[in-house]
Design an enzyme around this catalytic site. Structure first.
Site, PDB file in Angstrom:
ATOM      1  CB  THR A  72      21.135 -17.202  22.535  1.00 27.99           C
ATOM      2  OG1 THR A  72      22.545 -17.240  22.309  1.00 27.99           O
ATOM      3  CG2 THR A  72      20.828 -16.138  23.576  1.00 27.99           C
ATOM      4  CD  GLU A  89      21.971 -12.453  22.139  1.00 28.30           C
ATOM      5  OE1 GLU A  89      22.475 -12.844  23.203  1.00 28.30           O
ATOM      6  OE2 GLU A  89      22.332 -12.896  21.024  1.00 28.30           O
ATOM      7  CE  LYS A 118      28.950 -18.396  16.606  1.00 30.58           C
ATOM      8  NZ  LYS A 118      28.706 -17.006  16.190  1.00 30.58           N
ATOM      9  CD1 TRP A 134      26.575 -18.689  20.745  1.00 34.16           C
ATOM     10  CD2 TRP A 134      28.785 -18.579  20.990  1.00 34.16           C
ATOM     11  NE1 TRP A 134      27.007 -17.527  20.165  1.00 34.16           N
ATOM     12  CE2 TRP A 134      28.351 -17.424  20.301  1.00 34.16           C
ATOM     13  CE3 TRP A 134      30.151 -18.732  21.258  1.00 34.16           C
ATOM     14  CZ2 TRP A 134      29.228 -16.440  19.884  1.00 34.16           C
ATOM     15  CZ3 TRP A 134      31.026 -17.739  20.836  1.00 34.16           C
ATOM     16  CH2 TRP A 134      30.569 -16.614  20.160  1.00 34.16           C
TER      17      TRP A 134
END
Length: 542
Positions: free
Chosen positions: A185, A328, A437, A442
């Site tokens: 990520t 996550e 975003k 992101w």
């Protein structure tokens, strides 16, 4: 008193076995360059075992990392099973990453092999010399004649897997806590961070997804995951659909609005999932199409504009269902399904605009930013949003300590500021980190600032997010030019062209005398957001 239940491990192997035995004739439909290809769950099981045999033949370490670099296809789906069911870890490489990020993640994961669609070789091949741990590059021919790289590690998928024996997967996973997947990520500053999923976490995530409180998928559904399998664990669809016996419609590389609406109509899709930008593109094409089978349009990655959801409702009678989560979190956190208490059109619209009802298996709390004391669920009081649960990470890959993203008592600090209603709906208010975003992905403002300030004519730069009707948010660069220098917008954006991904380049640049500072000397982005709240990006009307 101890319970008298069997302690069977929760493994991905058991998901596969259920799918191929109970739903042997269910289909996986893949759109390719030459048309639709159909395969059954039984054939998926056979392909998985051939892939497993090939991994063994290549000599990949028993717990080694194997990367994928592929579209949503039958073969990519099979990798979601063959790799972890042999004890190895599937690292789903993100085809949208900038080259340096790709190299970093492959090196950080220490991938020993990669399975890559031939149509994507143009992105990966130039980077292969920098990927030092890769021993095998398995090319999956998807009908696009991209030249093969001159690299001794390259092998054709058909040669490797096509005639391979079917490996026996029995007993290869005995501990449900064995690592199964790895996804990176870029939702923080600096290099992407790795999130490891286990057999247990994926199994429980699939069960949670199937509940009526979430997506309620069943064996009569025909599911179109537009969300890439490499993005945030593929939102779990690789596992939940096989567990629930739902037909899978894989779009392959054609993610065009026309291609998607044609696929939804011809394959009578009942559940479709993607980010807002996808559904914005499809919305103008809905009129006159037969989408009567469609019962749910799932949307995640960023907030869903009310106008977009209502446009879908007006066109086909089905509003967009917003979902929220993080890489996550595997990524399920909440889904905006309507509780029985929600009555009336206005209340329904208001509820669908929230981040959703907290999912079974997920615990959530909001805490005061300073005292860290828990705050009430009154729908008005906002605080830092934290979550915990059996499919939520407790620290990042290759870190010794949980770090700042995780609280001392084990909760994940999401980086969002939110309120929670008495009925359990999340209302995201703001983000604690200054990220942009865009289209569900992101963009690190700090990384952009560092690149901009690398320009010899730039003294200071701050990047903030501004609303965008298509992408949700896009970056605005606020730049201070060095004394005695001149710099214009085009020159600066051209400078960024070979330093960041094209989609990360700011939509606009404003030149200011000084970046406002906080009392401790940090950039005050709050002040900049207030100053440029009415600034219209030049792409906003496109």
């Amino acid at each position: 008193m101890l319970g008298l239940m069997q302690d069977a491990p929760l493994t991905i192997t058991s998901i596969l076995e259920r799918g191929e035995r109970v739903f042997a004739d269910r289909e996986i439909v893949t759109k390719t360059a030459t048309g639709l290809k159909r395969a059954t769950f039984a054939e998926l099981g056979a392909e998985v075992r051939r892939q497993a045999s090939a991994l063994d033949a290549l000599g990949v370490s028993p717990d080694g990392r194997v990367a994928s670099f592929a579209w949503n296809t039958f073969r990519h789906l099979a990798l979601y099973y063959s790799v972890p069911c042999t004890g190895r870890v599937l690292h789903t490489g993100n085809i949208r990453y900038f080259p340096d990020q790709l190299v970093y993640t492959f090196e950080h994961a220490e991938d020993e092999a990669v399975f890559v669609d031939r149509s994507l070789l143009g992105l990966l091949a130039p980077l292969l010399p920098r990927m030092t741990t890769l021993k095998h590059v398995v090319v999956m021919d998807d009908g696009v004649p991209t030249p093969l790289p001159d690299d001794p590690r390259v092998v054709a998928y058909e040669e490797l897997v096509g005639s391979a024996d079917q490996a026996d997967l029995t007993g290869r996973i005995t501990d449900e806590h064995t690592a199964a997947g790895l996804c990176y990520t870029s939702g923080t500053t600096g290099n992407p961070k790795g999130v490891v999923y286990t057999h247990r976490s994926n199994w429980l995530h699939a069960i949670g997804s199937l509940t009526s409180s979430v997506f309620g998928m069943h064996d009569g559904d025909r599911v179109l995951p537009v969300v890439p399998l490499f993005h945030a664990n593929g939102w779990g669809y690789a596992h939940s659909t096989i567990m629930g016996g739902a037909t899978l419609i894989m779009p392959g590389p054609d993610l065009s609005p026309a291609g998607l609406v044609d696929l939804m109509e011809s394959e009578k899709v009942t559940v479709a999932a993607g980010v807002p930008t996808i559904w914005m593109g499809v919305a103008p094409l809905l009129a006159g199409r037969d989408l009567a089978a469609l019962r749910a349009v799932i949307c995640g990655g960023s907030a869903v504009p009310v106008a977009l959801s209502e446009a879908w409702r007006e066109a086909i009678g089905v509003p967009i269902t917003q979902a929220w989560g993080m890489t996550e979190m595997s990524p399920l956190g909440s889904v905006a399904r309507l509780r029985s208490e929600i009555t009336g059109r206005e209340e329904e619209i208001e509820t669908l605009a929230t981040a959703g009802l907290i999912a079974p298996g997920v615990s959530a709390r909001i805490v005061d930013a300073v005292s860290r004391e828990e705050l009430p669920w009154d729908g008005e009081t906002s605080g830092d949003l934290e979550v915990s649960g059996p499919w939520i990470a407790r620290q990042y890959y290759k870190t010794d300590e949980p770090g700042d993203s995780f609280s001392p008592d084990g909760w994940l600090r999401t980086g969002d500021v939110a309120a929670i209603t008495p009925l359990g709906y999340l209302k995201i208010v703001d983000r604690t980190k200054d990220l942009v975003k865009s289209g569900g992905e992101w963009i690190s403002s700090v990384d952009l600032e560092n690149q901009i300030m690398g320009h010899p004519k730039v003294a200071e730069a701050a990047v903030i997010a501004l609303p965008h009707p298509k992408w949700g948010e896009r970056p605005l660069a606020c730049v201070v030019v060095r004394d005695g220098e001149t710099l214009d917008r085009d020159e600066l954006l051209a400078w960024l062209g070979d330093k960041v991904g094209k989609w990360q380049i700011p939509d606009d640049v404003v030149f200011i005398e000084e970046v406002p500072k906080t009392s401790v000397g940090k950039f005050s982005k709050k002040t900049l957001r207030e100053q440029y709240a009415d600034h219209v990006l030049p792409t906003a009307g496109a």
